[in-house]
Design a protein around this motif. Structure first.
Motif, PDB file in Angstrom:
ATOM      1  N   LEU A 253       0.862  -1.234  -0.001  1.00  0.00           N
ATOM      2  CA  LEU A 253       0.255   0.044   0.125  1.00  0.00           C
ATOM      3  C   LEU A 253       0.907   1.222   0.042  1.00  0.00           C
ATOM      4  N   ASP A 254       2.116   1.627   0.867  1.00  0.00           N
ATOM      5  CA  ASP A 254       2.796   2.854   0.928  1.00  0.00           C
ATOM      6  C   ASP A 254       4.020   2.793   0.134  1.00  0.00           C
ATOM      7  N   ARG A 255       4.576   1.547  -0.886  1.00  0.00           N
ATOM      8  CA  ARG A 255       5.812   1.751  -1.333  1.00  0.00           C
ATOM      9  C   ARG A 255       5.722   1.470  -2.953  1.00  0.00           C
TER      10      ARG A 255
ATOM     11  N   SER B 220       9.003  -9.207 -25.598  1.00  0.00           N
ATOM     12  CA  SER B 220       7.979  -9.252 -25.098  1.00  0.00           C
ATOM     13  C   SER B 220       7.669  -8.508 -23.791  1.00  0.00           C
ATOM     14  N   THR B 221       6.882  -7.854 -23.617  1.00  0.00           N
ATOM     15  CA  THR B 221       6.092  -6.865 -22.253  1.00  0.00           C
ATOM     16  C   THR B 221       4.909  -7.416 -21.678  1.00  0.00           C
ATOM     17  N   ARG B 222       5.367  -7.878 -20.007  1.00  0.00           N
ATOM     18  CA  ARG B 222       4.374  -8.142 -20.081  1.00  0.00           C
ATOM     19  C   ARG B 222       3.501  -7.491 -19.213  1.00  0.00           C
ATOM     20  N   ILE B 223       1.646  -7.329 -19.076  1.00  0.00           N
ATOM     21  CA  ILE B 223       1.482  -6.458 -17.862  1.00  0.00           C
ATOM     22  C   ILE B 223       0.342  -7.015 -17.597  1.00  0.00           C
ATOM     23  N   ASN B 224       0.231  -6.247 -16.455  1.00  0.00           N
ATOM     24  CA  ASN B 224      -0.532  -7.067 -15.102  1.00  0.00           C
ATOM     25  C   ASN B 224      -1.109  -5.829 -14.869  1.00  0.00           C
ATOM     26  N   PHE B 225      -2.296  -5.246 -14.352  1.00  0.00           N
ATOM     27  CA  PHE B 225      -3.138  -3.996 -14.408  1.00  0.00           C
ATOM     28  C   PHE B 225      -3.567  -4.527 -13.149  1.00  0.00           C
ATOM     29  N   ASN B 226      -2.144  -4.507 -11.612  1.00  0.00           N
ATOM     30  CA  ASN B 226      -2.439  -4.645 -10.287  1.00  0.00           C
ATOM     31  C   ASN B 226      -2.394  -3.256  -9.671  1.00  0.00           C
ATOM     32  N   VAL B 227      -3.417  -2.511  -9.025  1.00  0.00           N
ATOM     33  CA  VAL B 227      -3.512  -1.537  -8.690  1.00  0.00           C
ATOM     34  C   VAL B 227      -4.620  -1.366  -7.136  1.00  0.00           C
ATOM     35  N   ILE B 228      -4.042  -0.169  -6.502  1.00  0.00           N
ATOM     36  CA  ILE B 228      -4.682   0.133  -5.433  1.00  0.00           C
ATOM     37  C   ILE B 228      -5.510   1.062  -5.720  1.00  0.00           C
ATOM     38  N   GLY B 229      -7.227   0.096  -5.893  1.00  0.00           N
ATOM     39  CA  GLY B 229      -8.565   0.967  -5.923  1.00  0.00           C
ATOM     40  C   GLY B 229      -9.280   2.266  -4.996  1.00  0.00           C
ATOM     41  N   ASN B 230     -10.676   2.334  -5.036  1.00  0.00           N
ATOM     42  CA  ASN B 230     -10.871   3.760  -4.204  1.00  0.00           C
ATOM     43  C   ASN B 230     -11.489   2.580  -2.705  1.00  0.00           C
ATOM     44  N   ASP B 231     -11.658   1.705  -3.043  1.00  0.00           N
ATOM     45  CA  ASP B 231     -11.171   0.915  -1.556  1.00  0.00           C
ATOM     46  C   ASP B 231     -10.347   0.712  -0.644  1.00  0.00           C
ATOM     47  N   GLY B 232      -8.989   0.862  -0.745  1.00  0.00           N
ATOM     48  CA  GLY B 232      -7.911   1.113  -0.802  1.00  0.00           C
ATOM     49  C   GLY B 232      -6.974   0.092  -0.825  1.00  0.00           C
ATOM     50  N   LYS B 233      -7.647  -1.127  -2.069  1.00  0.00           N
ATOM     51  CA  LYS B 233      -7.662  -2.333  -1.432  1.00  0.00           C
ATOM     52  C   LYS B 233      -6.934  -3.110  -3.088  1.00  0.00           C
ATOM     53  N   PRO B 234      -5.989  -3.688  -3.575  1.00  0.00           N
ATOM     54  CA  PRO B 234      -4.882  -4.072  -4.369  1.00  0.00           C
ATOM     55  C   PRO B 234      -5.749  -5.098  -5.224  1.00  0.00           C
ATOM     56  N   GLY B 235      -5.401  -4.715  -6.341  1.00  0.00           N
ATOM     57  CA  GLY B 235      -6.317  -5.923  -7.045  1.00  0.00           C
ATOM     58  C   GLY B 235      -6.337  -5.696  -8.412  1.00  0.00           C
ATOM     59  N   VAL B 236      -6.491  -6.786  -9.570  1.00  0.00           N
ATOM     60  CA  VAL B 236      -6.621  -6.465 -11.291  1.00  0.00           C
ATOM     61  C   VAL B 236      -7.843  -6.234 -11.595  1.00  0.00           C
ATOM     62  N   ARG B 237      -7.185  -5.581 -12.161  1.00  0.00           N
ATOM     63  CA  ARG B 237      -8.600  -4.993 -13.080  1.00  0.00           C
ATOM     64  C   ARG B 237      -8.730  -4.923 -15.107  1.00  0.00           C
ATOM     65  N   ASN B 238      -9.762  -4.942 -15.171  1.00  0.00           N
ATOM     66  CA  ASN B 238      -9.959  -4.361 -16.771  1.00  0.00           C
ATOM     67  C   ASN B 238     -10.038  -3.325 -17.003  1.00  0.00           C
ATOM     68  N   LEU B 239      -9.799  -3.695 -18.520  1.00  0.00           N
ATOM     69  CA  LEU B 239      -9.949  -2.358 -18.867  1.00  0.00           C
ATOM     70  C   LEU B 239     -11.375  -0.551 -18.490  1.00  0.00           C
ATOM     71  N   LYS B 240     -12.287  -1.017 -18.650  1.00  0.00           N
ATOM     72  CA  LYS B 240     -13.519  -0.631 -17.658  1.00  0.00           C
ATOM     73  C   LYS B 240     -13.298  -1.042 -16.310  1.00  0.00           C
ATOM     74  N   GLU B 241     -12.903  -1.483 -15.652  1.00  0.00           N
ATOM     75  CA  GLU B 241     -12.764  -1.345 -14.067  1.00  0.00           C
ATOM     76  C   GLU B 241     -12.252  -0.407 -14.037  1.00  0.00           C
ATOM     77  N   LEU B 242     -10.949  -0.160 -14.677  1.00  0.00           N
ATOM     78  CA  LEU B 242      -9.855   0.773 -14.359  1.00  0.00           C
ATOM     79  C   LEU B 242     -10.517   1.767 -14.683  1.00  0.00           C
ATOM     80  N   LEU B 243     -11.373   1.982 -15.436  1.00  0.00           N
ATOM     81  CA  LEU B 243     -11.789   3.678 -15.965  1.00  0.00           C
ATOM     82  C   LEU B 243     -13.258   4.137 -15.325  1.00  0.00           C
ATOM     83  N   ALA B 244     -13.371   2.716 -15.507  1.00  0.00           N
ATOM     84  CA  ALA B 244     -15.068   3.817 -14.452  1.00  0.00           C
ATOM     85  C   ALA B 244     -14.418   3.854 -13.216  1.00  0.00           C
TER      86      ALA B 244
END
Length: 748
Positions: free
Chosen positions: A33-35, A330-354
């Protein structure tokens, strides 16, 4: 000891297992969460957020002068980020590198590294920096009540929990990080494409990922290059939130030279040249004569590859380099981010933008509410000032005569404490008649603004329209064209080893004891070469140096070597047993060389055989592979090449002088096996020791030699009519003197 806490004096005792689990979990959550992971709101990690905020507090805007980077780093680690100065400085440098960030947040002056070595930047005491214009996207609304403020590490200052990003910076600049048990790899994207997708999602919230990908075509790396992944692969990545993207360098022809003008993201030009040079030194790339790096300020990437001659296939050469160097990556892609709820998770494009749009909507709402509070407060004060101007003489009298004018004003005119304070703060020069008109004008403007703010806050559609218009305005100001082309291509294929060898005529010679060598040219007479004592000529075949020579042993196993690997005919050669591991007792009987699609006849002296392509004889194993099944007590016949002709004829002869001719297409074409009967040998004759002496294929215009010891009989295409029949027949007897046939060969 149980898991229950035991209190003894001032100490708390817990089991080591419990303490270790808790301590490691606390550490893991801190790293996550902090690094290491960015937040979906502003797309920044804590250290990046603190660097941007500290620079803004130092007044290092895009319009200010550059200041020493050491000063910025000192402020960051002294006020907000109590960690190592080198790590903090490296994070700042990364945000200033135009080849690392699609939209740099820091404007650096001095040595901030190069694509060859991103970590070759100068020490922070030498470089200077300030915020880039794009950083306003993150900071413009910071003082407008848009974010929460938290204490810094020692509680002496406040810092923003997040920055009020006006654009989805997470997708625009991407990010990489390794946490505990998880990682993130988010590629950069084009600002205009992402904003277009956001607008689409605002207008139609039920838009799916496939429809969003009509706007977001794919990653847009700062170094350019090509993305060669298929549209289906890219769609799969955006639907699942993870996958791999293949990048390729961009090249062009300039005369007879190859000019590489763009490289994949995070690929060093020096490393690419080193990889190509290593192949040249190992003599695995004879098609390239020279390499140069002509990169400069005008041409950030310009690698020159000089081919050996103008006959080199440049497309094939580059395809090989794509497959064997970092020119394709080849470049690896992994949309793993901290969400608005403060929890990390992998999200698809729509979930990220929404989710980012939810963050933006909350930010804009807070901004409007903050502004509405300011407008209401100001209107309240203006109401009081207007009362004062309408009763200016009485107000002045009260102020001059009363010891405590504030409560008297409040009681006399029904003012609040704030209004009375504002009247008492008025300066004499503001008592002019003109000021009354200014106040009335300001009040009218603020009343209109208040109504507009209340209408926007009270209508979701108006709030959405405001967010949309602001996104489009920022896209117009900071957007640019796509740098990374998307061109669907097949993955590159490296040259086969034979493709890199010059194609020269060679003659491969095999001796009876299994010694092999290769002579340049086709004019050599293999029988006249020198052989070791007790050894003599067995067979030879003509081919090219880049073709594969195949060898057949007495058990029907095949082995293969590229012709250029064979020793020169100037020597006595080397034994095939040094290269291969044939079965015990096996003897090398024959060889053939030619293109993989060339056809040959494989047969045993038991009278069975078939047609096969030469590539079926190829084997990488030292032990070879079983290609022809030879019955017990029998041997293989020499490999018979098949001419490239529609009407080939197969000629078979037995040791007792029987000869049969028929069309080659009567024989099956197999990959391996025993084959079909070639010529009939009655059981009594077979018991008497009659075998097949040879089987050979001829085409129109070719002659066959039937050998009986040292004598031979020449048979032309037309002569075979006398021995014509169907496959597996007995055939006809040869003339007197050729009753004991030893072998069949093609006439030169």
């Amino acid at each position: 000891m149980t898991d229950a806490k035991i209190l003894r004096g001032d100490f708390e005792q817990v089991p080591l297992k419990t303490y270790a689990e808790r301590a490691y979990l606390d550490y893991a959550m801190y790293v996550v969460l902090d690094r290491a992971l960015p937040h979906i709101g502003d797309g920044l990690k804590p250290v990046q957020r603190r660097i941007i905020y500290a620079m803004s507090e130092l007044g290092l805007s895009a319009a200010s002068k550059h200041k020493k980077s050491a000063r910025t780093v000192g402020d960051v680690i002294g006020k907000f980020h109590p960690h190592g100065d080198s790590a903090c400085y490296e994070a700042m440098v990364l945000m200033a590198q135009p080849f690392s960030y699609r939209y740099p947040l820091v404007d650096g002056q001095g040595n901030f590294g190069s694509p060859d070595d991103p970590k070759s930047f100068a020490a922070m005491r030498y470089t200077e920096s300030r915020l880039a214009p794009y950083a306003r996207v993150l900071l413009a609304e910071l003082g407008q009540g848009t974010v929460d403020w938290v204490p810094n590490f020692d509680g002496s200052l406040k810092e923003p929990k997040l920055l009020p990003a006006r654009l989805p910076n997470l997708l625009l600049n991407g990010g990489q990080g390794i946490a505990v048990g998880m990682a993130t790899d988010i590629p950069p994207h084009n600002l205009r494409e992402v904003v277009s997708a956001c607008v689409r999602l605002l207008e139609a919230p039920k838009t799916n990922v496939a429809e969003l990908c009509e706007h977001v075509l794919g990653p847009d790396f700062p170094t350019g290059g090509e993305i060669i992944s298929s549209r289906e692969d890219l769609l799969q990545i955006y639907e699942t939130g993870h996958g791999n993207v293949r990048q390729r360098a961009v090249w062009e022809r300039e005369g007879e030279e190859v000019i590489v003008t763009a490289l994949p993201h995070q690929v060093s030009p020096a490393k690419v040249l080193e990889q190509i040079a290593a192949q040249m030194q190992a003599k695995k790339l004879p098609l390239v004569a020279d390499l140069r790096d002509e990169s400069d300020h005008e041409h950030p990437t310009r690698l020159v590859i000089v081919p050996r001659s103008n006959r080199v296939d440049l497309d094939g050469l580059m395809d090989h380099l794509f497959a064997t160097t970092d020119l394709e990556k080849s470049t690896r892609i992994n949309f793993n981010v901290i969400g608005n709820d403060g929890k990390p998770g992998v999200r698809n494009l729509k979930e990220l933008l929404a989710e980012w749009l939810d963050y933006r909507r909350a930010t804009v709402t807070r901004r409007l509410e903050h502004r509405l509070d300011q407008v209401v407060d100001r209107l309240h004060i203006l109401d009081g000032l207007l009362i004062a101007y309408l009763n200016i003489d009485e107000v002045i009298h009260i102020i001059r005569t009363e010891d405590e004018p504030k409560p008297v004003l409040m009681e006399r005119f029904g003012l609040t404490g704030t209004q009375a304070e504002a009247i008492l703060e008025l300066k004499l020069r503001h008592l002019a008649k003109l000021e009354e008109f200014k106040i009335q004008g300001e009040k009218d403007e603020l009343e209109a603004e208040r109504k507009d703010l209340e209408a926007t806050l009270g209508s979701r559609a108006k709030l959405t329209r405001l967010i949309r218009n602001e996104l489009l305005a920022d896209a117009e100001q900071y957007g640019d064209e796509r740098r990374c082309r998307i061109v669907e291509r097949q993955a590159a294929q490296a040259f086969k080893e034979t493709d890199l060898v010059p194609s020269e005529p060679v003659t491969v010679v095999l001796s009876e004891n299994g010694w092999v060598r290769a002579a340049k040219g086709h004019e050599i007479k293999a029988e006249d070469l020198n052989y070791r004592a007790g050894d003599e000529y067995l067979a030879s075949a003509r081919g090219r140096s880049n073709q594969t020579a195949c060898f057949l042993d007495s058990t029907g196993r095949s082995y293969s070597l590229v012709a250029h690997e064979l020793p020169s005919a100037r020597s006595l050669g080397e034994p095939l047993t040094g290269r291969f591991s044939p079965p015990d007792g096996a003897i090398f009987r024959s060889l053939a060389i030619g293109p993989p699609e060339a056809r040959v006849v494989l047969a045993s002296d038991a009278g069975y055989g078939f047609v096969t392509q030469l590539e079926n004889l190829h084997s990488r194993n030292k032990a070879g592979k079983q290609i022809l099944n030879v019955p017990a007590g029998h041997d293989v016949l020499p490999i018979a090449p098949v001419a490239d002709s529609e009407e080939g004829v197969l000629i078979c002869a037995t040791t007792e002088g029987y000869l049969l001719a028929y069309y080659l297409n009567e024989l099956p074409e197999l990959a391996r096996g025993k084959g079909n009967k070639l010529i009939n040998i009655p059981p009594k004759a077979r018991k008497a020791g009659e075998k097949v002496a040879g089987a050979i294929a001829i085409a129109a215009g070719q002659d066959c030699l039937v050998w009986a010891g040292q004598r031979y009989l020449r048979l032309s295409w037309s002569d075979t009519e006398n021995y014509w029949g169907e496959r597996a027949q007995r055939g006809r007897k040869l003339p007197r003197g050729f009753q004991k046939v030893s072998r069949l060969t093609l006439a030169d």
